[in-house]
Each structure stands twice: as structure tokens, then as C-alpha cells.
Write an enzyme that holds these catalytic residues in place. Structure first.
Site, PDB file in Angstrom:
ATOM      1  N   ASN A  10       0.846  -1.196   0.000  1.00  0.00           N
ATOM      2  CA  ASN A  10       0.000   0.000   0.000  1.00  0.00           C
ATOM      3  C   ASN A  10       0.877   1.240   0.000  1.00  0.00           C
ATOM      4  O   ASN A  10       2.095   1.139   0.080  1.00  0.00           O
ATOM      5  CB  ASN A  10      -0.981  -0.025   1.187  1.00  0.00           C
ATOM      6  CG  ASN A  10      -0.268   0.039   2.515  1.00  0.00           C
ATOM      7  OD1 ASN A  10       0.336   1.029   2.868  1.00  0.00           O
ATOM      8  ND2 ASN A  10      -0.309  -1.079   3.256  1.00  0.00           N
ATOM      9  N   LYS A  17       8.169 -17.843  -9.695  1.00  0.00           N
ATOM     10  CA  LYS A  17       7.428 -16.706 -10.267  1.00  0.00           C
ATOM     11  C   LYS A  17       6.180 -17.225 -10.991  1.00  0.00           C
ATOM     12  O   LYS A  17       6.266 -18.177 -11.780  1.00  0.00           O
ATOM     13  CB  LYS A  17       8.340 -15.962 -11.238  1.00  0.00           C
ATOM     14  CG  LYS A  17       7.715 -14.701 -11.777  1.00  0.00           C
ATOM     15  CD  LYS A  17       8.666 -13.985 -12.725  1.00  0.00           C
ATOM     16  CE  LYS A  17       7.882 -12.968 -13.521  1.00  0.00           C
ATOM     17  NZ  LYS A  17       8.445 -12.683 -14.807  1.00  0.00           N
ATOM     18  N   PHE A  41      -4.731   4.268  14.419  1.00  0.00           N
ATOM     19  CA  PHE A  41      -5.084   5.207  13.356  1.00  0.00           C
ATOM     20  C   PHE A  41      -6.302   4.674  12.614  1.00  0.00           C
ATOM     21  O   PHE A  41      -6.515   3.461  12.563  1.00  0.00           O
ATOM     22  CB  PHE A  41      -3.913   5.365  12.367  1.00  0.00           C
ATOM     23  CG  PHE A  41      -2.936   6.410  12.796  1.00  0.00           C
ATOM     24  CD1 PHE A  41      -2.151   6.222  13.926  1.00  0.00           C
ATOM     25  CD2 PHE A  41      -2.798   7.598  12.089  1.00  0.00           C
ATOM     26  CE1 PHE A  41      -1.255   7.182  14.346  1.00  0.00           C
ATOM     27  CE2 PHE A  41      -1.904   8.575  12.501  1.00  0.00           C
ATOM     28  CZ  PHE A  41      -1.123   8.371  13.616  1.00  0.00           C
ATOM     29  N   LYS A  80     -14.033   2.162  15.678  1.00  0.00           N
ATOM     30  CA  LYS A  80     -12.771   1.427  15.887  1.00  0.00           C
ATOM     31  C   LYS A  80     -12.283   1.561  17.325  1.00  0.00           C
ATOM     32  O   LYS A  80     -11.742   0.614  17.897  1.00  0.00           O
ATOM     33  CB  LYS A  80     -11.695   1.948  14.936  1.00  0.00           C
ATOM     34  CG  LYS A  80     -11.672   1.160  13.647  1.00  0.00           C
ATOM     35  CD  LYS A  80     -10.780   1.714  12.589  1.00  0.00           C
ATOM     36  CE  LYS A  80     -11.361   1.282  11.253  1.00  0.00           C
ATOM     37  NZ  LYS A  80     -10.820   1.980  10.119  1.00  0.00           N
TER      38      LYS A  80
HETATM   39  N1  CTP Z   1      -4.251  -2.500  12.283  1.00  0.00           N
HETATM   40  C1  CTP Z   1      -3.627  -3.566  12.922  1.00  0.00           C
HETATM   41  N2  CTP Z   1      -3.597  -4.800  12.324  1.00  0.00           N
HETATM   42  C2  CTP Z   1      -4.183  -4.987  11.137  1.00  0.00           C
HETATM   43  C3  CTP Z   1      -4.849  -3.915  10.494  1.00  0.00           C
HETATM   44  C4  CTP Z   1      -4.853  -2.688  11.096  1.00  0.00           C
HETATM   45  O1  CTP Z   1      -3.084  -3.381  14.004  1.00  0.00           O
HETATM   46  N3  CTP Z   1      -4.140  -6.198  10.598  1.00  0.00           N
HETATM   47  C5  CTP Z   1      -4.275  -1.194  12.947  1.00  0.00           C
HETATM   48  C6  CTP Z   1      -3.657  -0.079  12.153  1.00  0.00           C
HETATM   49  O2  CTP Z   1      -2.294   0.063  12.430  1.00  0.00           O
HETATM   50  C7  CTP Z   1      -4.448   1.137  12.636  1.00  0.00           C
HETATM   51  C8  CTP Z   1      -5.795   0.601  12.940  1.00  0.00           C
HETATM   52  O3  CTP Z   1      -5.613  -0.826  13.124  1.00  0.00           O
HETATM   53  O4  CTP Z   1      -3.919   1.678  13.822  1.00  0.00           O
HETATM   54  C9  CTP Z   1      -6.862   0.831  11.903  1.00  0.00           C
HETATM   55  O5  CTP Z   1      -6.526   0.350  10.674  1.00  0.00           O
HETATM   56  P1  CTP Z   1      -7.447   0.594   9.356  1.00  0.00           P
HETATM   57  O6  CTP Z   1      -6.801  -0.119   8.251  1.00  0.00           O
HETATM   58  O7  CTP Z   1      -7.768   2.012   9.198  1.00  0.00           O
HETATM   59  O8  CTP Z   1      -8.798  -0.051   9.756  1.00  0.00           O
HETATM   60  P2  CTP Z   1      -9.217  -1.530   9.913  1.00  0.00           P
HETATM   61  O9  CTP Z   1      -9.410  -1.767  11.365  1.00  0.00           O
HETATM   62  O10 CTP Z   1      -8.273  -2.413   9.188  1.00  0.00           O
HETATM   63  O11 CTP Z   1     -10.654  -1.526   9.253  1.00  0.00           O
HETATM   64  P3  CTP Z   1     -11.082  -1.209   7.744  1.00  0.00           P
HETATM   65  O12 CTP Z   1      -9.919  -1.599   6.888  1.00  0.00           O
HETATM   66  O13 CTP Z   1     -12.257  -2.064   7.592  1.00  0.00           O
HETATM   67  O14 CTP Z   1     -11.380   0.250   7.705  1.00  0.00           O
END
Ligand code: CTP
Length: 405
Positions: A206, A285, A322, A336
Site C-alpha cells: 500500500n 514466479k 489510526f 474502531k
Molecule cells: N491495524 C492492525 N492490524 C491490522 C490492520 C490494522 O493493528 N491487521 C491497525 C492499524 O495500524 C491502525 C488501525 O488498526 O492503527 C486501523 O486500521 P485501518 O486499516 O484504518 O482499519 P481496519 O481496522 O483495518 O478496518 P477497515 O480496513 O475495515 O477500515
């Protein structure tokens, strides 16, 4: 203590820069004054010379000034470039990177932080050109000492008056002497993306640059914390004084963060962790064929949710997450906060181009059980400082952790 270059530009507030110079000296700093041509219409160089006990720089072309390419020589020895007052014109020059006099050349030649204290007529301050220029500076990491409101020399009443000299001195001093408010604390910060390998040459990743998390880790270290930075693959260089654990995948990050967090007082999950990873990694690959290709992805562990569950009803570690969202940003962040049982969610609108992933600036809202706190657009380094101010308040409201009691 530091050598501060005090840039004085052509506004009525120039005489107040004398008080600023004095205040900085009283705090133990050395001051070298640089006056623009305009500034000399308001106050004479002799005044600054007498106060600072150093020659005042008024002209890039004065005799002797280029024997050591003075603006370059000075650029390397100052700890701060402080502009008091900063006129609309000087702010525009700094934003554009023009270099037509000593002060503006110095601003380009130095890597020291820049602090500006704007002062001007209310309507000038509100003009979109000035506002945009201030935002450009803030996004680059400059510190803005907000002007106050009151009776202005031009007869107007409104915002635009130079901040009080004492407040400017305080802001500069604080910048140069970081608080030791996190001394003895252990902090874990995750930052950057994760890469989920598909085969030996391809991965799913990402766009996270890691800048926000690195700024948070660096600010914690500046405040005296022992910091472990768990960093995904990114080209942004973290400061060397941090304990850096390099990881690649969500699984690596999971192991590293959970391990490092066992003794932590605060964990900040700023990393953009992949929510899904390929069900299997091909050893060779993947070769293309004529048919379409489907990938099977499986869920990764939610690290932050696990940290929340592991803490249970305990007060420590303080947990910060975040929420990168493209709509209903604050409401989703609040969901969250509850679902992951954390103390603070930094809500971030990643649909906006001027902030977020690759940008140096960010505009976030802190979401806690106590309410929402929207912050103005600011450099990621300033957002990091505000975050720690907020986290320190959360820390102060709980019983001392075993290690510190
Ligand atoms: N996070 C985590 N482990 C994961 C995914 C996310 O610890 N496998 C943490 C991120 O570091 C961030 C928070 O969770 O602090 C929110 O991540 P975000 O990607 O915005 O949200 P998600 O909880 O993954 O939900 P969604 O993707 O459905 O918005």
C-alpha cells in the site's frame, strides 16, 4: 544553549523583536540579528547590536560579508531561524524559496528549524494568498507562532498583531530544549506499509510512506522515551537514534509489535497493516496464461485489536490507533475505538490529496472516550507533538505502571 538567527522584517512589530532578542538571551541563547531593508525603517541596527553584542547583518553585499560566504557559514551554526515579525512579503518569499537578500538566502541554506511570527493587517492575514503561504510553510515543518487579536497599528481591530514577545521566546525555547516528559517510558511505534508476497518477485502493498509514524517515534525519543520503531518497507529514513526493527509482512509486524509491547507504556499503531494476505506464496514466479487469474486472500491478525484484548481491564499500555478512512471519518474512527478497545484513534481522511499518505502535512482528529478534537492542518512533525501532548494527558490520568511506581 543555541545560536538563534533572529530575522527581523519590515513591520511595525520590528521594535518588539528587540524584546524577543533579550528574552532569548535571558534563557541562555545567543542571538544574531538579521535585518531586512524594510525592518531598518522601523528600528535601527545599533539597537540590536547593543542587545545581542554581535554585528547585525543588514546587507548581503556589505564588505567582508562574502569572504566566508556568510549566509552559508551561519546556516551551519544556528539551531533555529526565527523571523519576528514576519511580514506577508517575507512569508511569501519563504514559501516560494526566493533568495534575494541575506535572510531569505539563509532560510534556504540552513537545515535548522524555521519559526515565523506573522504580523500584519487583519485582511492581509486572512487573504487566501497569505493563508496558503502559511500552510505551505507549516506543511514543510515550519513552526508558526499565531498572531494575536487586538488593536492594530493600522487602526483596525482584529487578528494580526504580533504574538507577545514572551510567548515567542517561550515557543522558541521549547523547540530548542525538548521536554523530558517521556523520560523513563518505553514506547513502541509501528509505521509504514506491509508487503504481502505473492511469489519471489511480486507483492501486495500500500501507499503508506511511514512519515507519520516515524515523526511520532522521533518525537517520543526527543521527549526522552526509549523507543522501538517497528518499520515496514519504506524509503523514508528514520532517525538513527531509534531502535528500529525492520519488518516486511503483516505476520512479521504482528510478531515484532506484540513482542516489543510486552514491557511498553505506550503502543502507537501508525502502520498501514495489510488486512489480507495471499493464502499461499508461490515458490516460483507465477507464469501468465490465457485465462484470468484469481488470488485467494486470507485475513491477517488485527494487531491493535489483539493488544486491546491482551490489555483487558488493565490501564497499561496506553493504546493508540489510526483510522484511515475515505468517508464518515470520525464516526468510523469512533467505532474502531470501541471495537479495538483502545484509548485514542487518530482519524485521518485519506481521500484528500493534500494530506495523508505521501504528504508532509496532515489534518487529523483525535477521537477518545472524552470526545473529538479536530486539529488544524499541520506538518506531520507538529501533529506528532500534539499527539504526545494528548497521550501524556491520558498517561497522567492513570495509576503509575509497575515499573515507574
Ligand atoms: N491495524 C492492525 N492490524 C491490522 C490492520 C490494522 O493493528 N491487521 C491497525 C492499524 O495500524 C491502525 C488501525 O488498526 O492503527 C486501523 O486500521 P485501518 O486499516 O484504518 O482499519 P481496519 O481496522 O483495518 O478496518 P477497515 O480496513 O475495515 O477500515
Amino acid at each position: 544553549m543555541s545560536l538563534i538567527a533572529l530575522g527581523v522584517t519590515g513591520g511595525i512589530g520590528a521594535y518588539k523583536a528587540v524584546e524577543v532578542a533579550r528574552g532569548l538571551q535571558q534563557r541562555g541563547h545567543e542571538v544574531v540579528a538579521i535585518m531586512t531593508r524594510g525592518a531598518q525603517n522601523f528600528v535601527g541596527p545599533v539597537t540590536f547590536e547593543a542587545i545581542t553584542r554581535r554585528p547585525v547583518i543588514t546587507d548581503q553585499w556589505a564588505a567582508g560579508m562574502n569572504s566566508s560566504v556568510e549566509h552559508v557559514a551561519l546556516a551551519g551554526s544556528i539551531g533555529l531561524l526565527l523571523v519576528v515579525p514576519a511580514t506577508a512579503h517575507t512569508i511569501a518569499k519563504l514559501a516560494l524559496g526566493l533568495a534575494d537578500d541575506f535572510l531569505s538566502s539563509l532560510a534556504l541554506a540552513t537545515t535548522a528549524p524555521l519559526m515565523v511570527a506573522p504580523a500584519m493587517n487583519t485582511h492581509m492575514l486572512e487573504h487566501p494568498a497569505v493563508q496558503q503561504n502559511l500552510q505551505i510553510l507549516a506543511a514543510r515543518g515550519a513552526h508558526i507562532v499565531e498572531p494575536g487579536a487586538g488593536y492594530l497599528a493600522c487602526g483596525w481591530v482584529g487578528k494580526g498583531r504580533l504574538a507577545e514577545p514572551d510567548d515567542i521566546v517561550e515557543a522558541a525555547h521549547r523547540l530548542l530544549t525538548p521536554p523530558r516528559s517521556l523520560a523513563g517510558r518505553r514506547v513502541v511505534v509501528s509505521a509504514g506499509p506491509t508487503y504481502e508476497d505473492l511469489d519471489p518477485v511480486r507483492y501486495i502493498g500500500n501507499r503508506s510512506s511511514g512519515k507519520m509514524g516515524i515523526a511520532i517515534a522521533a518525537e517520543a525519543a526527543r521527549r526522552g522515551a526509549v523507543v522501538t520503531l517497528v518499520l515496514g518497507p519504506t524509503s523514508t529514513e528514520p532517525p538513527a537514534e531509534l531502535d528500529i526493527v525492520r519488518v516486511r509482512s503483516a505476520a512479521d509486524m504482528h510478531a515484532a509489535v506484540l513482542g516489543a509491547s510486552e514491557t511498553a507504556d505506550v503502543v502507537v499503531m501508525a502502520a498501514a497493516v495489510a488486512d489480507y494476505t495471499p493464502a499461499s506464496v508461490e515458490g516460483e514466479k507465477i507464469k501468465k496464461g490465457d485465462a484470468d487469474l484469481s488470488l485467494r486472500l486470507v485475513r491477517t491478525p488485527d494487531i491493535l485489536r489483539e493488544l486491546g484484548a491482551r490489555r483487558g481491564e488493565a490501564a497499561w499500555p496506553v493504546l493508540v490507533g489510526f483510522a484511515a478512512e475515505t468517508s464518515d471519518v470520525v464516526a468510523r474512527a469512533r467505532e474502531k475505538l470501541a471495537a479495538k478497545r483502545v484509548d485514542l484513534i487518530v482519524a485521518n481522511d485519506v481521500a484528500r490529496r493534500d494530506i495523508g499518505f505521501e504528504a508532509d502535512a496532515n489534518e487529523v482528529t483525535f477521537v477518545t472516550a472524552e470526545g473529538d478534537e479536530p486539529l488544524p492542518l499541520a506538518a506531520k512533525t507538529s501533529v506528532a507533538a500534539s499527539l504526545w501532548d494528548r497521550v501524556e494527558r491520558l498517561m497522567a490520568s492513570r495509576p503509575l505502571p509497575a515499573a515507574a511506581s
